[in-house]
Design a protein around this motif. Sequence first.
Motif, PDB file in Angstrom:
ATOM      1  N   LEU A  95      34.884  34.367  41.599  1.00 50.21           N
ATOM      2  CA  LEU A  95      36.349  34.056  42.011  1.00 50.21           C
ATOM      3  C   LEU A  95      37.087  35.270  41.483  1.00 50.21           C
ATOM      4  O   LEU A  95      37.027  35.578  40.110  1.00 50.21           O
ATOM      5  CB  LEU A  95      36.674  32.860  41.627  1.00 50.21           C
ATOM      6  CG  LEU A  95      36.035  31.555  41.999  1.00 50.21           C
ATOM      7  CD1 LEU A  95      36.858  30.155  41.374  1.00 50.21           C
ATOM      8  CD2 LEU A  95      35.833  31.387  43.820  1.00 50.21           C
ATOM      9  N   MET A  96      37.951  36.131  42.125  1.00 47.17           N
ATOM     10  CA  MET A  96      38.398  37.283  41.601  1.00 47.17           C
ATOM     11  C   MET A  96      39.840  36.867  41.081  1.00 47.17           C
ATOM     12  O   MET A  96      40.457  35.798  41.253  1.00 47.17           O
ATOM     13  CB  MET A  96      38.411  38.192  42.928  1.00 47.17           C
ATOM     14  CG  MET A  96      37.188  38.700  43.170  1.00 47.17           C
ATOM     15  SD  MET A  96      37.254  39.744  44.676  1.00 47.17           S
ATOM     16  CE  MET A  96      37.769  41.288  43.768  1.00 47.17           C
ATOM     17  N   ARG A  97      40.470  37.676  40.134  1.00 42.51           N
ATOM     18  CA  ARG A  97      41.672  37.486  39.286  1.00 42.51           C
ATOM     19  C   ARG A  97      42.892  37.349  40.133  1.00 42.51           C
ATOM     20  O   ARG A  97      43.224  38.324  41.077  1.00 42.51           O
ATOM     21  CB  ARG A  97      41.762  38.580  38.309  1.00 42.51           C
ATOM     22  CG  ARG A  97      40.682  38.572  37.342  1.00 42.51           C
ATOM     23  CD  ARG A  97      40.675  39.910  36.458  1.00 42.51           C
ATOM     24  NE  ARG A  97      39.420  39.912  35.602  1.00 42.51           N
ATOM     25  CZ  ARG A  97      39.141  40.998  34.820  1.00 42.51           C
ATOM     26  NH1 ARG A  97      39.975  42.039  34.901  1.00 42.51           N
ATOM     27  NH2 ARG A  97      38.243  40.875  33.903  1.00 42.51           N
ATOM     28  N   GLY A  98      43.699  36.431  40.210  1.00 44.60           N
ATOM     29  CA  GLY A  98      44.911  36.157  40.759  1.00 44.60           C
ATOM     30  C   GLY A  98      44.712  35.712  42.024  1.00 44.60           C
ATOM     31  O   GLY A  98      45.750  35.589  42.633  1.00 44.60           O
ATOM     32  N   GLN A  99      43.549  35.171  42.493  1.00 45.72           N
ATOM     33  CA  GLN A  99      43.316  34.529  43.800  1.00 45.72           C
ATOM     34  C   GLN A  99      43.528  33.216  43.779  1.00 45.72           C
ATOM     35  O   GLN A  99      43.262  32.395  42.877  1.00 45.72           O
ATOM     36  CB  GLN A  99      42.096  35.203  44.424  1.00 45.72           C
ATOM     37  CG  GLN A  99      41.850  36.266  44.568  1.00 45.72           C
ATOM     38  CD  GLN A  99      42.808  37.423  45.366  1.00 45.72           C
ATOM     39  OE1 GLN A  99      42.850  36.780  46.885  1.00 45.72           O
ATOM     40  NE2 GLN A  99      43.355  38.144  44.967  1.00 45.72           N
ATOM     41  N   ILE A 100      44.183  32.560  44.761  1.00 45.85           N
ATOM     42  CA  ILE A 100      44.314  31.205  44.951  1.00 45.85           C
ATOM     43  C   ILE A 100      43.497  30.751  46.367  1.00 45.85           C
ATOM     44  O   ILE A 100      43.488  31.255  47.198  1.00 45.85           O
ATOM     45  CB  ILE A 100      45.853  30.786  45.322  1.00 45.85           C
ATOM     46  CG1 ILE A 100      46.781  31.344  44.047  1.00 45.85           C
ATOM     47  CG2 ILE A 100      45.970  29.607  45.704  1.00 45.85           C
ATOM     48  CD1 ILE A 100      48.394  31.196  44.367  1.00 45.85           C
ATOM     49  N   LYS A 107      44.918  23.470  45.896  1.00 45.16           N
ATOM     50  CA  LYS A 107      45.171  24.933  45.674  1.00 45.16           C
ATOM     51  C   LYS A 107      44.623  25.097  44.162  1.00 45.16           C
ATOM     52  O   LYS A 107      45.394  24.536  43.360  1.00 45.16           O
ATOM     53  CB  LYS A 107      46.704  25.023  46.091  1.00 45.16           C
ATOM     54  CG  LYS A 107      47.003  24.806  47.475  1.00 45.16           C
ATOM     55  CD  LYS A 107      48.298  25.298  47.803  1.00 45.16           C
ATOM     56  CE  LYS A 107      49.564  24.369  47.147  1.00 45.16           C
ATOM     57  NZ  LYS A 107      49.481  23.105  47.598  1.00 45.16           N
ATOM     58  N   ILE A 108      44.073  26.179  44.126  1.00 41.50           N
ATOM     59  CA  ILE A 108      43.290  26.622  42.784  1.00 41.50           C
ATOM     60  C   ILE A 108      43.630  28.131  42.578  1.00 41.50           C
ATOM     61  O   ILE A 108      43.227  28.712  43.153  1.00 41.50           O
ATOM     62  CB  ILE A 108      41.957  26.056  42.611  1.00 41.50           C
ATOM     63  CG1 ILE A 108      41.724  24.473  42.923  1.00 41.50           C
ATOM     64  CG2 ILE A 108      41.306  26.480  41.179  1.00 41.50           C
ATOM     65  CD1 ILE A 108      40.204  24.469  43.350  1.00 41.50           C
ATOM     66  N   ILE A 152      51.227  24.830  43.080  1.00 42.25           N
ATOM     67  CA  ILE A 152      49.852  24.709  43.057  1.00 42.25           C
ATOM     68  C   ILE A 152      49.272  23.243  42.529  1.00 42.25           C
ATOM     69  O   ILE A 152      50.044  22.678  42.022  1.00 42.25           O
ATOM     70  CB  ILE A 152      49.083  26.029  42.546  1.00 42.25           C
ATOM     71  CG1 ILE A 152      49.266  26.245  41.087  1.00 42.25           C
ATOM     72  CG2 ILE A 152      49.486  27.125  43.389  1.00 42.25           C
ATOM     73  CD1 ILE A 152      48.547  27.384  40.761  1.00 42.25           C
ATOM     74  N   ASP A 153      47.903  23.317  42.532  1.00 40.79           N
ATOM     75  CA  ASP A 153      47.373  22.092  42.091  1.00 40.79           C
ATOM     76  C   ASP A 153      46.459  22.334  40.665  1.00 40.79           C
ATOM     77  O   ASP A 153      46.962  21.600  39.801  1.00 40.79           O
ATOM     78  CB  ASP A 153      46.478  21.387  42.969  1.00 40.79           C
ATOM     79  CG  ASP A 153      47.144  21.025  44.397  1.00 40.79           C
ATOM     80  OD1 ASP A 153      47.851  20.044  44.263  1.00 40.79           O
ATOM     81  OD2 ASP A 153      46.639  21.541  45.269  1.00 40.79           O
ATOM     82  N   TYR A 154      45.865  23.228  40.467  1.00 37.01           N
ATOM     83  CA  TYR A 154      44.988  23.543  39.399  1.00 37.01           C
ATOM     84  C   TYR A 154      45.027  25.118  39.177  1.00 37.01           C
ATOM     85  O   TYR A 154      45.219  25.939  39.876  1.00 37.01           O
ATOM     86  CB  TYR A 154      43.447  23.056  39.641  1.00 37.01           C
ATOM     87  CG  TYR A 154      43.605  21.348  39.816  1.00 37.01           C
ATOM     88  CD1 TYR A 154      43.897  20.593  38.881  1.00 37.01           C
ATOM     89  CD2 TYR A 154      43.596  20.921  41.184  1.00 37.01           C
ATOM     90  CE1 TYR A 154      43.872  19.168  39.315  1.00 37.01           C
ATOM     91  CE2 TYR A 154      43.536  19.851  41.482  1.00 37.01           C
ATOM     92  CZ  TYR A 154      43.554  18.836  40.522  1.00 37.01           C
ATOM     93  OH  TYR A 154      43.876  17.395  41.031  1.00 37.01           O
TER      94      TYR A 154
END
Length: 225
Positions: A95-100, A107-108, A152-154
């Motif tokens: 998972l790359m930095r700053g991605q949702i 939404k993470i 967002i959620d988390y």
Amino acid sequence: MIYVTGDMHGEFSRFKTKDIKKIRENDTLIICGDFGFIWDGSRHEQSVLDKIGRMKFNVAFIDGCHENFELLNNYEVIDWNGGKAQHITGNLVHLMRGQIYTIEGKKILAFGGGHSQDYDYRKNQDWWIEEHPTHEEIIESINNLSIYDNDIDYIVTHEPPASLKDCLGVDVLQRLEIHAFFEDIIRACHFEKWFFGKCHVDKYIPMKFYAVFEDVLQMYEIDEP
């Protein structure tokens, strides 16, 4: 279901614990940095990565301070659940930095990287400057959050916000731009929970923060009908 755990540092035995063995097909396990299985590029390492990628559930990790970024940067960037990710093999992604990402309707925000506490020891042998989040990555995160009106959620990170470092008494004198940015997120964003891995402790900090290491936590509770 989405599960969260802490730094693994390339220890495959972590995948053999009863808490991880109970994860079901098509569930997702998120690792909060220091994945550590992409380190030397050996055949043995690749066989271990293939074994992780063949697991029945998805494995998604953010990078920490103990990754070989020279090797990690070579993996293909794909679209994964609405954000940019690197496909490692099979069901394994970075998972790359700053991605949702939208996983199971949640939404993470993911943001890896940080600063090695053992930098002085490692700087001349196995340390990469890419562990430090860049200003451009922070700006991309801000832009992505704006798409969702900062709602967002988390949140999953390797480093904790500065105030949490003080609360836990770890790295209290060490500050990066990312720590200040995380404090801005606390003030500006709506979120349910924030998970981080760097501190190597399992601790709940009221009201929304979870330092996670060996525990395997459910990201959210299932509402019973």
